[in-house]
Structures are given as structure tokens and as C-alpha cells.
Design a protein around this motif. Structure first.
Motif, PDB file in Angstrom:
ATOM      1  N   LEU A  68      -4.750  44.631  13.620  1.00 21.45           N
ATOM      2  CA  LEU A  68      -3.499  44.137  14.179  1.00 21.45           C
ATOM      3  C   LEU A  68      -2.547  43.783  13.044  1.00 21.45           C
ATOM      4  O   LEU A  68      -2.946  43.130  12.076  1.00 21.45           O
ATOM      5  N   ASP A  69      -1.284  44.209  13.171  1.00 21.55           N
ATOM      6  CA  ASP A  69      -0.271  43.974  12.143  1.00 21.55           C
ATOM      7  C   ASP A  69       0.920  43.225  12.718  1.00 21.55           C
ATOM      8  O   ASP A  69       1.344  43.483  13.850  1.00 21.55           O
ATOM      9  N   LEU A  70       1.472  42.330  11.918  1.00 14.23           N
ATOM     10  CA  LEU A  70       2.755  41.694  12.189  1.00 14.23           C
ATOM     11  C   LEU A  70       3.614  41.897  10.954  1.00 14.23           C
ATOM     12  O   LEU A  70       3.231  41.494   9.849  1.00 14.23           O
ATOM     13  N   SER A  71       4.776  42.543  11.114  1.00 10.74           N
ATOM     14  CA  SER A  71       5.609  42.899   9.974  1.00 10.74           C
ATOM     15  C   SER A  71       7.067  42.557  10.232  1.00 10.74           C
ATOM     16  O   SER A  71       7.535  42.581  11.380  1.00 10.74           O
ATOM     17  N   ALA A  84       1.980  46.022  15.616  1.00 11.46           N
ATOM     18  CA  ALA A  84       1.260  47.291  15.612  1.00 11.46           C
ATOM     19  C   ALA A  84      -0.228  47.049  15.820  1.00 11.46           C
ATOM     20  O   ALA A  84      -0.778  46.017  15.405  1.00 11.46           O
ATOM     21  N   GLY A  85      -0.862  47.999  16.474  1.00  7.03           N
ATOM     22  CA  GLY A  85      -2.304  47.965  16.667  1.00  7.03           C
ATOM     23  C   GLY A  85      -2.921  49.290  16.257  1.00  7.03           C
ATOM     24  O   GLY A  85      -2.336  50.358  16.489  1.00  7.03           O
ATOM     25  N   PHE A 100      -2.956  54.719  16.573  1.00  9.93           N
ATOM     26  CA  PHE A 100      -2.129  53.543  16.339  1.00  9.93           C
ATOM     27  C   PHE A 100      -0.932  53.579  17.277  1.00  9.93           C
ATOM     28  O   PHE A 100      -0.492  54.639  17.737  1.00  9.93           O
ATOM     29  N   ALA A 101      -0.388  52.399  17.554  1.00  9.22           N
ATOM     30  CA  ALA A 101       0.838  52.261  18.338  1.00  9.22           C
ATOM     31  C   ALA A 101       1.600  51.068  17.786  1.00  9.22           C
ATOM     32  O   ALA A 101       0.994  50.070  17.367  1.00  9.22           O
ATOM     33  N   ALA A 102       2.929  51.171  17.771  1.00  6.26           N
ATOM     34  CA  ALA A 102       3.742  50.092  17.213  1.00  6.26           C
ATOM     35  C   ALA A 102       5.034  49.945  18.006  1.00  6.26           C
ATOM     36  O   ALA A 102       5.580  50.919  18.536  1.00  6.26           O
ATOM     37  N   PRO A 245       1.084  49.422   6.939  1.00  4.36           N
ATOM     38  CA  PRO A 245       2.019  49.003   7.993  1.00  4.36           C
ATOM     39  C   PRO A 245       2.850  50.178   8.499  1.00  4.36           C
ATOM     40  O   PRO A 245       3.088  51.152   7.771  1.00  4.36           O
ATOM     41  N   VAL A 246       3.307  50.066   9.735  1.00  3.35           N
ATOM     42  CA  VAL A 246       4.146  51.097  10.347  1.00  3.35           C
ATOM     43  C   VAL A 246       5.605  50.669  10.196  1.00  3.35           C
ATOM     44  O   VAL A 246       6.010  49.624  10.719  1.00  3.35           O
ATOM     45  N   ARG A 247       6.386  51.478   9.465  1.00  2.08           N
ATOM     46  CA  ARG A 247       7.817  51.189   9.273  1.00  2.08           C
ATOM     47  C   ARG A 247       8.616  52.458   9.587  1.00  2.08           C
ATOM     48  O   ARG A 247       9.027  53.180   8.684  1.00  2.08           O
ATOM     49  N   PRO A 248       8.869  52.730  10.846  1.00  2.00           N
ATOM     50  CA  PRO A 248       9.528  53.995  11.210  1.00  2.00           C
ATOM     51  C   PRO A 248      11.002  54.019  10.812  1.00  2.00           C
ATOM     52  O   PRO A 248      11.707  53.014  10.879  1.00  2.00           O
ATOM     53  N   LEU A 249      11.458  55.179  10.359  1.00  2.00           N
ATOM     54  CA  LEU A 249      12.869  55.465  10.104  1.00  2.00           C
ATOM     55  C   LEU A 249      13.498  54.599   9.012  1.00  2.00           C
ATOM     56  O   LEU A 249      14.718  54.455   8.954  1.00  2.00           O
TER      57      LEU A 249
END
Length: 263
Positions: A68-71, A84-85, A100-102, A245-249
Motif C-alpha cells: 500500500l502506498d500513500l504519495s 495505490a495498491g 496494481f491500481a492507483a 510509487p505510481v506517478r502518472p503523467l
């Protein structure tokens, strides 16, 4: 929200994500595997971006885990918060992969970004890690869909130093906007022997093609990561490694390619 007020929030978030692993470490009866937190700085296309992340990793069976992520991500004109998970399988000591999904909420805009996809980490011998990720996303309210992917390799040079290289890309195709972002990066990570802290410095080159033409730029970044417990080595056993971590765009937002964020 002003830049100063955001930086205060970013600092508070970094502190919170730093304290979270301490609480989790105190109660590992639910399969707690590890945690880390980080703060970072990115300079991209003359845009300064601040980041803060917190990660918790749990075993839900002998071969399955949940990360589990918090960003948070701060741009000059807005900031983002991401949850994100990562649901993954670890069939052996040399591989972990899964889904994964965010969800990313964009402050000061009635906008969000949703992403999902597949990812994996593989250990190659004892001192090299291979990472891969591919997914799809949706930016609202403009209803812009995109695809993205990245691949990276990290190899140890001695016990505390690792070098890394990565290639990532985004592709957004719409009737009024077609944009592609291809970025190559090189980095070095130093893992301190006297503290559970990693320092990563990297440089990147991005080439963007969109409806306005072509653009290229260089970027630099610094990331300080705290990893309580575990090995104090640049390359750790795979069960101690977490998905990025997921950082789209991020690159397109820094260039204001997604037009609704322009001020």
C-alpha cells in the motif's frame, strides 16, 4: 493553495509517512513485511517538483502479498495525492509480480487520474534487479485515456553502491491532443552503513512529441529514503524490495501538455 502552504503540507506528509512504519513495526502479527518512506526533489523542464511517499508491505499468504502506498507530488501550480495498491505473488526468492491500481486526486481542480496495470521485480544473480511495469490510465474531467510502461535495471557495485538505468514512456491519443513522452534515466544509489537511509541521485533525458511539435529536455532528481529494519545494502533480498510509487503523467503535467491544468 500557495507554494509555501503546500511545502508545509508536503513536510507534514513526509513526517506522517515516516512515522507510519514505526507504528507498523510495533505490530507485525498480521504478516507485516516492511515499510519505507521518502522525500524527493525533481527538476524537469525548468519545473521544480517535490515528492513524499510512504509504503507498507504485508504478506497475505505464504506466496502472496499486498503493498500500500500513500504519495504526494507538488507542482508549482497544483499538488496531487495518490493512493495505490499492489497485489502480488512471490513464487520464489527471485521473483515477485502482480497487479496494481492507483487513484490520484488533483488539488485545485475537479480532476483525477486513475491507473491500473501489471508489474514485476526479478532478481538476476545476487546483485542485479530487473523491474517492469505496464498499464492504462484515464484523466478526468477531459476523459483522456493513455497507456504507459517502463523497464529498469539496478545493479550493485560493491556492498553500498548501486547503479541504475531505466526507460519509460507515455502515449495519450485523443482527437484534439496526441502526445508521447519517452524518458531515459541513469542513477546511483548509496546505502549508508551507519543508518537505514538510501540516497539516490539521477539524471534523465525526455523527448516529447505532441500537437505543438517536438520538445526535449534534461532533468535531475534526488531522493532520500528511510528503510527501518532489514539489510543496509544497496541491493537487498527481493522480499525487502518494494514496487516504485505510481506517478502518472508527471512529465506531461510539468510541460502543461494536459491543457486543463494550465494557469
Amino acid at each position: 493553495m500557495t507554494r509555501l502552504s503546500y511545502l508545509s503540507m508536503c513536510g507534514a506528509t513526509a513526517l506522517a509517512t515516516t512515522l507510519t512504519p514505526l507504528a507498523a513495526t510495533a505490530d507485525s502479527g498480521l504478516g507485516f513485511l516492511g515499510a519505507n518512506s521518502s522525500i524527493g526533489y525533481i527538476s524537469l523542464n525548468d519545473t521544480s517538483i517535490a515528492t513524499a511517499d510512504g509504503t507498507l508491505d504485508y504478506a497475505i499468504s505464504r506466496y502472496h502479498g499486498l503493498q500500500l502506498d500513500l504519495s504526494t507530488t507538488s507542482f508549482p501550480d497544483h499538488w496531487q495525492g495518490t493512493l495505490a495498491g499492489h497485489l502480488y505473488m512471490r513464487p520464489n526468492a527471485d521473483a515477485k509480480y502482480g497487479l496494481f491500481a492507483a487513484y490520484t486526486d488533483i488539488n485545485q481542480e475537479a480532476a483525477y487520474i486513475g491507473t491500473l496495470g501489471i508489474e514485476g521485480l526479478w532478481a538476476i544473480e545476487d546483485q542485479t534487479l530487473l523491474s517492469m511495469r505496464a498499464g492504462i490510465g484515464l484523466y478526468q474531467p477531459d476523459n483522456r485515456d493513455f497507456i504507459f510502461g517502463d523497464i529498469g535495471v539496478k545493479t550493485g557495485i560493491g556492498e553500498h553502491l548501486a547503479l541504475s538505468a531505466s526507460l519509460s514512456g507515455y502515449d495519450m491519443e485523443e482527437s484534439d491532443l496526441a502526445s508521447r513522452d519517452l524518458t531515459a534515466a541513469l542513477g546511483a544509489t548509496w546505502s549508508f552503513a551507519t543508518a537505514p537511509v538510501d540516497l539516490t541521485l539521477s539524471a534523465s533525458y525526455s523527448f516529447v512529441t505532441d500537437t505543438a511539435g517536438n520538445d526535449d529536455s534534461f532533468g535531475v532528481s534526488a531522493l532520500l529514503t528511510w528503510r527501518p529494519g532489514g539489510n543496509r545494502q544497496a541491493i537487498r533480498p527481493l522480499y525487502e524490495e518494494t514496487f516504485a510509487p505510481v506517478r502518472p503523467l508527471t512529465g506531461l503535467l510539468a510541460r502543461h501538455t494536459v491543457r486543463s491544468l494550465e494557469r
